[in-house]
Every structure is written in C-alpha cells, then in structure tokens.
Design a protein around this motif. Structure first.
Motif, PDB file in Angstrom:
ATOM      1  N   GLU A  68       0.821  -1.211   0.000  1.00 16.03           N
ATOM      2  CA  GLU A  68       0.000   0.000   0.000  1.00 16.03           C
ATOM      3  C   GLU A  68       0.855   1.262   0.000  1.00 16.03           C
ATOM      4  O   GLU A  68       0.448   2.304  -0.494  1.00 16.03           O
ATOM      5  N   GLY A  69       2.036   1.139   0.596  1.00 18.80           N
ATOM      6  CA  GLY A  69       2.901   2.314   0.695  1.00 18.80           C
ATOM      7  C   GLY A  69       3.592   2.670  -0.601  1.00 18.80           C
ATOM      8  O   GLY A  69       3.947   3.836  -0.813  1.00 18.80           O
ATOM      9  N   ILE A  72       2.235   5.594  -2.678  1.00 20.08           N
ATOM     10  CA  ILE A  72       2.348   6.858  -1.932  1.00 20.08           C
ATOM     11  C   ILE A  72       3.805   7.318  -1.956  1.00 20.08           C
ATOM     12  O   ILE A  72       4.113   8.488  -2.185  1.00 20.08           O
ATOM     13  N   TYR A  73       4.711   6.357  -1.746  1.00 19.88           N
ATOM     14  CA  TYR A  73       6.132   6.677  -1.778  1.00 19.88           C
ATOM     15  C   TYR A  73       6.526   7.236  -3.141  1.00 19.88           C
ATOM     16  O   TYR A  73       7.206   8.265  -3.233  1.00 19.88           O
ATOM     17  N   ALA A  75       4.781   8.711  -5.307  1.00 22.64           N
ATOM     18  CA  ALA A  75       4.191  10.015  -5.598  1.00 22.64           C
ATOM     19  C   ALA A  75       4.777  11.127  -4.730  1.00 22.64           C
ATOM     20  O   ALA A  75       4.947  12.255  -5.185  1.00 22.64           O
ATOM     21  N   GLN A  76       5.095  10.821  -3.470  1.00 22.20           N
ATOM     22  CA  GLN A  76       5.415  11.905  -2.535  1.00 22.20           C
ATOM     23  C   GLN A  76       6.842  11.888  -1.997  1.00 22.20           C
ATOM     24  O   GLN A  76       7.297  12.879  -1.445  1.00 22.20           O
ATOM     25  N   CYS A  77       7.561  10.776  -2.144  1.00 20.25           N
ATOM     26  CA  CYS A  77       8.864  10.657  -1.477  1.00 20.25           C
ATOM     27  C   CYS A  77      10.009  10.455  -2.453  1.00 20.25           C
ATOM     28  O   CYS A  77      11.143  10.880  -2.200  1.00 20.25           O
ATOM     29  N   LEU A 137      -0.390  13.485   5.873  1.00 24.87           N
ATOM     30  CA  LEU A 137      -0.584  12.056   5.642  1.00 24.87           C
ATOM     31  C   LEU A 137      -1.488  11.485   6.732  1.00 24.87           C
ATOM     32  O   LEU A 137      -1.366  11.845   7.906  1.00 24.87           O
ATOM     33  N   SER A 138      -2.371  10.587   6.328  1.00 26.57           N
ATOM     34  CA  SER A 138      -3.233   9.930   7.309  1.00 26.57           C
ATOM     35  C   SER A 138      -2.405   8.886   8.064  1.00 26.57           C
ATOM     36  O   SER A 138      -1.357   8.450   7.573  1.00 26.57           O
ATOM     37  N   ASN A 141      -1.604   6.021   5.904  1.00 28.86           N
ATOM     38  CA  ASN A 141      -0.526   6.318   4.953  1.00 28.86           C
ATOM     39  C   ASN A 141       0.842   6.251   5.617  1.00 28.86           C
ATOM     40  O   ASN A 141       1.813   5.778   5.029  1.00 28.86           O
ATOM     41  N   LEU A 145       3.817   3.842   4.540  1.00 34.74           N
ATOM     42  CA  LEU A 145       5.134   4.323   4.124  1.00 34.74           C
ATOM     43  C   LEU A 145       6.242   3.728   4.993  1.00 34.74           C
ATOM     44  O   LEU A 145       7.314   3.356   4.503  1.00 34.74           O
TER      45      LEU A 145
END
Lengths: 205, 466
Positions: A68-69, A72-73, A75-77, A137-138, A141, A145
């Motif tokens: 799931e991470g 997100i990673y 896109a954002q990290c 971040l929730s 999330n 991450l």
C-alpha cells in the motif's frame, strides 16, 4: 475560573451541566503559588502530544503494508529519496548500508542505523514530506510508508501489516548499535551527562 | 519658543528634538518627510525633509532602534559547502568578537530550513504535559509574569570546528569565494548571550512531575518540527524557557518568541520556538538524535545522548582573518568555554607549545559561558605558532587533536585493527566527518614573518587533499 456545581445542576439541560462540570473541573488547575496557566483542552493537548516514543503508546489506530505504501512513496517521497530509497543528490538515503558502520565509509540509513522503527513513523508523521506539505498524511498512509521503507531494507515482508502493535515489535538491525544502553539520566550518581570528559580526559601536563 | 532649523544635523543635535523622537511624536519611516515635529511646546520645522539619504546621515531607524557606524562591516556569513543548501546557517564573526557577549545580530544560526516562522506572541503557547499531575498550557503573557532569571550562557552547534567544515571551506575558496576564514567558517558556530526567561524547574515543579519520569522531550513550532530528548535531571538543574536575549526579545532566527536554553549542552538541545514539553520515562529517539547527532566509533557502534560540551578555547586575535602590520606589542585575545562549568585557567603558548603562560580572565567568569582571555605579547617578527588551552573548574583540560582522537576510540590499536589501510591523517578526517563530534581541540595559528596568520591544524592534517 471557578464555577459552582450547584449552579450547574440547576440548569435544566442535564448534558450541558455535565459538560460545564467537566469544564470547571479541568479549568481549575493552574501553576501553584502563581496561579497562572490553565489545563489544556483535549484538542489542545492532542495538537501538541504528537511525539511517538519507542514503546509506541502514542501511536494512533490504523495500519498499512509496503504494498500500500509503494504508490504513496512513488508520488510523494521518491523525488528526494529515490525510487528505491537510494537518495537523490544530497537528500538522505533510506535503504542499505548494513555492515558499513565499522568501515572508513559508513553509510547511515534507516536500515543500517535506526534502532527503533517508531522513529521512522514519528518523523514521517510530523515532518514529511517537508514544509509546506508536512502533516498531511493519514495514519494509514504513515503506517504504509513506514512498512514500505522497512520492506525495502529487507527488515519486514511486503505483506506484513504495520500497526500500533506490530511496529513496536519490529527488530531493527542496529537495535544494539548504541551505547550506553539504555540511555539513563541521573546526574552525579552514574555521571551520564557529565562524563566522558571525566572518564577519558588527557593527563595533565 | 519657536525656531526654524534648516540644517538637519542641527536638528538632530537638538536635545529637545530628540526628546520628541523618543516619545514617538513622529511615526514615520526612512525617507519620509519630517514635518511639524513638536517636542514639548516648541515646533521644529525642517528645511530638509529626508533622513538617511547619504551614508553620513543617520536614518530614523538609527535613532529609534539604533544602527552602527557605516565604518563597521563585521557580519555573519553563510556556512560553506553543501550545508549552505540545507537552510539558514550563518556563522558568528569570532575574529571581530569583543568581550563575551555576542550581539544578537551576529549570533550564529543553524536552522534546517529556509522558512523562518514569524510567530505572533499573542497566539504562541507552551504546553507541559506527559507524566505530570496537572498538564498546563501557558501564554507568553503568563510566562512573563512568572519569576525570571537572566544568565549568560554560550551556545555551540554540535558540529562546530569540524574537519568537514574546513574541507568545505577549501572547496568554497577553490570556487572563488573570498569571505571564508577558519576562525569564522570552521569555528563560528558558537556565540554567547545573556538569556532571560523562566527556570524550567519552576514550571516542572508546578505541574507536578510524577514518579518514574526521567526525561523530557521538547518540540518546536518550526517547519522541520525539531524535537529533542533531554534528561529530566538537566531540566530540573539549570534549563531556561527563554524569551529574552541581550536585553530584548529573542530574534526570530533564535526562536522568537520562546526557546529552550540548555546551558552547556550542544546547540541541538536548545529547541527554538518551543511549544511543547512532554515529561517521559525514556529518551524518545527522535530522528535528529538518532541519525546525525550520534557519535560513530571505529567499531561501528555509536555513543548517543552525549550532550555536554567539553572545555574549549580559541585565540580570536590574531587569527587567520587578521594580518599583523609589523613586529611589536599585541594583545592576544580569545574565548574559552566549558559545558560543565566555569573556566578556571587559560594558558597561551607563543612558541608552538614549548612554553605556556597564564592569560588573564575577564571577570566575572560565568559558568557555561564564554570567558574572554587576554595576554600581552611582544612579537619579534619571527615566524611562530600561537595557541591556547583551557582548564575548567573540575580540572578537565582541553585536548590536542590527537588526544581528542584517542578519546573517541581512535587509538593505534583500533586504528590497526579496523582501518589498517587508512593513514593517520584520514583517520583524523574520519573522526570529524562521520559523527556529530564536538570538536574541542586546541587550535594553533601560524604567524608568518610577513604578519599573515594561518591555520596550523587542519591544514597539517588534511594536507592539500580536498
């Protein structure tokens, strides 16, 4: 601020009076002698009580896996930390380096250096991605991450679920890479913070 | 009394007119017209309507808040190398330091972001919570009502005086940067101020620290959300929740409106913009105290939570920012400080460490603060090396660089076992680049026959390798 319980009880609305009682009860506390300060409201306390220690008791409900991470990673990290946590330019590398700390070219990463997984969760939660995007971040999330970074380091599996309980149980490779262990803090007794100069000072000339 | 003053300087010399300024009768900014100034009963009309147009004219700001002579140019400079990209990092011009107080305008800043909060003190609060009987929240107004202390203390960044800064400085020079010197670029992450605020112990006693508590963890309201664990015993000893610096409010870059001052402890502990202090039963292993501020040793293990600054001294004049015009008398002057207490002795050598003389110490000597030392010196014009070393009130002595290396576990044995292929110079380099070592080594300066002054430590360890 003082308010009598009797006054509250004369109100017809029972719920209101209970709330008022609670408010009175909490607002009573002040700094003794000087009578300044007040008890923070629950919301105020929640806003500042956001640090997560190694026993994880402040961790919120929620969960996430590396799988799931990953998006997100990406896109954002990844823009700073690299697609696989290798770091971009001067931005910190997150993955690898295990076994390098006792060489002339030590590589400190999450995997090689951090003793507790809670530190990862705490830092992502409060400070990542950096200003002005942080704190968006929730909890799910952040768990995801954290799982992603741990998984990239080979510390957990891609399918392992990270939550309030499992995160604390993660065994970090460098868990015992620090001393004194555990850090203690009494002053003169065992001389933790006054210390190393006393123990190792050069001989007087 | 009615007078028309056509000359602005005459106006400025007039005490009646200045009295008018002092009471704020003319609320205008630089360059705006001065008109109808009314000090008391008199009315002063000005023929010239602008101030601060030429360098010799004081600006309104010079009069209302104060500025310095246009001949004074000492400034902080940006740190060198890649660290300059990390945020607001500026260095105190130690070569120009006088006495023991650093003007707030010249206090070093190490701030890991370029965004500096501008916090409204009317909305800022400090919450003390965790293992306490009654968590409390305080406004700035409330904190200022409480009993306060003013104390003189140094701050020093953990990485000050490290080999890495010297290497970055050489790289900057190679790129053509001309404002960098060892005295400022390598050593300029320390300053001393008079700090004013509430003793943290007063607040902690008030909230009722519970049994079993042994640490606090403080968090700042900056955009990097800096948080730091500090032993409770230290918090109860001499920490200050400070709102004042050198007789005025904290500067923004020093954490306005409220910061922690942790006397004698590394800079990273002195949390700026402090908004929360949580009382806990263990250190909280925050990112900055795990990643950067641990001290990696040759065996791959790192010591942590070593916060106290060792005894340290530094000759600030003459140093590599200066050139002596010729032989003759000079007062050697410098600063000494120790995280554990007061400086009790500073010795100065003017013959490369062969003989040492006691320098005089500026009185009073404050604990955990810069102490200015001075020693008269007749320079005969010959090349020599000068240096200082200090002793604190507990008898701890400032080490040489190689003594420091040994203290950090880099003795010949570990060196042979762990890094057999690494020459001693690189070993020394390793020492100051892998960890956040507090470098309190003796700093020698070489004075050449032409009066120029150069670093005689880093250059000898690093040779010309960059």
């Amino acid at each position: 601020m003082r308010c009598s319980a009797l006054y509250c009880m004369t109100k017809s609305n029972f719920l209101l009076s209970v709330m008022a009682l609670l408010a009175c009860g909490t607002a009573m506390a002040q700094l003794p002698t000087y009578n300044v300060g007040r008890t923070p409201t629950e919301a105020e306390l929640r806003a500042v009580d956001d640090l997560v220690g190694s026993d994880g008791k402040e961790l919120p409900p929620g969960s996430g896996t590396a799988k799931e991470g990953a998006p997100i990673y990406a896109a954002q990290c990844a823009v700073c930390h690299g697609q696989n946590g290798e770091g971009v330019n001067r931005y910190p590398r997150l993955v690898g380096g295990v076994g390098s700390l006792n060489t002339p070219h030590p590589i400190k990463t999450v995997g090689s250096n951090m003793p507790y997984a809670t530190t990862i969760w705490d830092f992502i939660n409060r400070a990542m991605p950096p200003f002005p995007m942080e704190r968006n971040l929730s909890p799910d999330n952040v768990y995801a991450l954290t799982a992603f970074i741990l998984s990239k380091n080979g510390i957990i599996k891609e399918t392992n679920v990270m939550n309030k309980n499992s995160l604390v149980e993660v065994q970090m490779p460098n868990r015992h890479g620090f001393y004194p262990d555990p850090p203690h803090s009494t002053l003169e007794k065992d001389g933790f913070w006054t210390p190393r100069w006393e123990q190792t000072k050069p001989a007087a000339k | 009394m009615n007078s028309k003053v056509s000359d602005r300087r005459a106006f400025l010399k007039g005490s009646a007119a200045l009295a008018g300024l002092a009471v704020g009768a003319i609320p205008f900014a630089k360059g705006e017209a001065l008109a109808n100034v009314t000090p008391g009963e008199s009315t002063v009309k000005l023929g010239v309507t602008k101030l601060g147009v030429t360098p010799d004219e004081p600006t309104i700001q010079d009069l209302l808040y104060g500025g310095r002579s246009s001949y004074e140019t000492s400034v902080r400079i940006a740190t060198s190398g890649a660290l300059a990209d990390w945020g607001l990092r500026t260095l105190t011009p130690l070569q120009d330091s006088i006495g023991i107080i650093t003007p707030a305008s010249l206090h070093f800043t190490v701030h890991d972001e370029f965004n500096l909060n501008n916090i409204d003190p009317r909305t800022h609060t400090l919450t003390i919570h965790g293992m306490v009987d009654r968590p409390l929240i305080f406004t700035m107004e409330e904190l200022k009502r409480l009993p306060s202390v003013s104390r003189v203390h140094f701050l020093e960044c953990t990485g000050n005086s490290g080999m890495g800064h010297y290497r970055n400085m050489l790289q900057d020079r190679a790129k053509g940067r001309t404002d960098v010197t060892v005295i400022q670029t390598v050593h300029g992450r320390t300053s001393t101020s008079e700090w004013t605020g509430v003793p943290l112990s007063l607040l902690l006693k008030g909230v009722g620290v519970q049994k079993g508590a042994s640490w606090i963890v403080a968090e700042g309201d900056d955009n990097v959300h800096h948080a730091k664990s500090i032993p409770l015993a230290k918090a109860m000893d001499d920490m200050i929740v400070a709102y004042g610096q050198n007789g005025e409010a904290l500067r923004r870059e020093q954490g306005y409106p409220l910061r922690l001052v942790v006397p004698g402890f590394q800079g990273v502990c002195n949390v700026k913009f402090v908004k929360s202090i949580k009382v806990v039963d263990k250190p909280y292993y925050m990112q900055r105290e795990i990643s950067a501020y641990t001290n990696l040793k040759p065996d791959g293990k790192a010591s942590w939570y070593e916060s106290q600054v060792g005894p340290k001294s530094l000759i600030t004049f003459p140093s590599d920012a200066h050139k002596l015009p010729g032989r003759g008398f000079y007062e050697i002057s410098g600063i000494a400080w120790a995280g554990r207490g007061a400086i009790s002795r500073v010795e100065v050598s003017t013959d490369d460490g062969r003989t040492w003389k006691d320098a005089s110490l500026q009185q009073p000597v404050f604990r955990k603060a810069w102490t200015r030392f001075r020693l008269g010196w007749n320079w005969d014009g010959a090349e020599t090396v000068i240096m200082s070393r200090c002793t604190d009130e507990y008898g701890d002595i400032q080490p040489t660089y190689m003594e420091l290396a040994k203290m950090w576990g880099l003795d010949e044995k570990s060196y042979d076992e762990r890094m057999p292929a690494i020459p001693a110079t690189e070993m020394a380099q390793w020492l100051t680049t892998v960890g956040a070592v507090l470098n309190n080594q003796i700093q020698p300066w070489r004075v050449s026959q032409d009066g120029s002054v150069q670093d005689a430590l880093f250059s000898t360890l690093l040779h010309d390798k960059i």
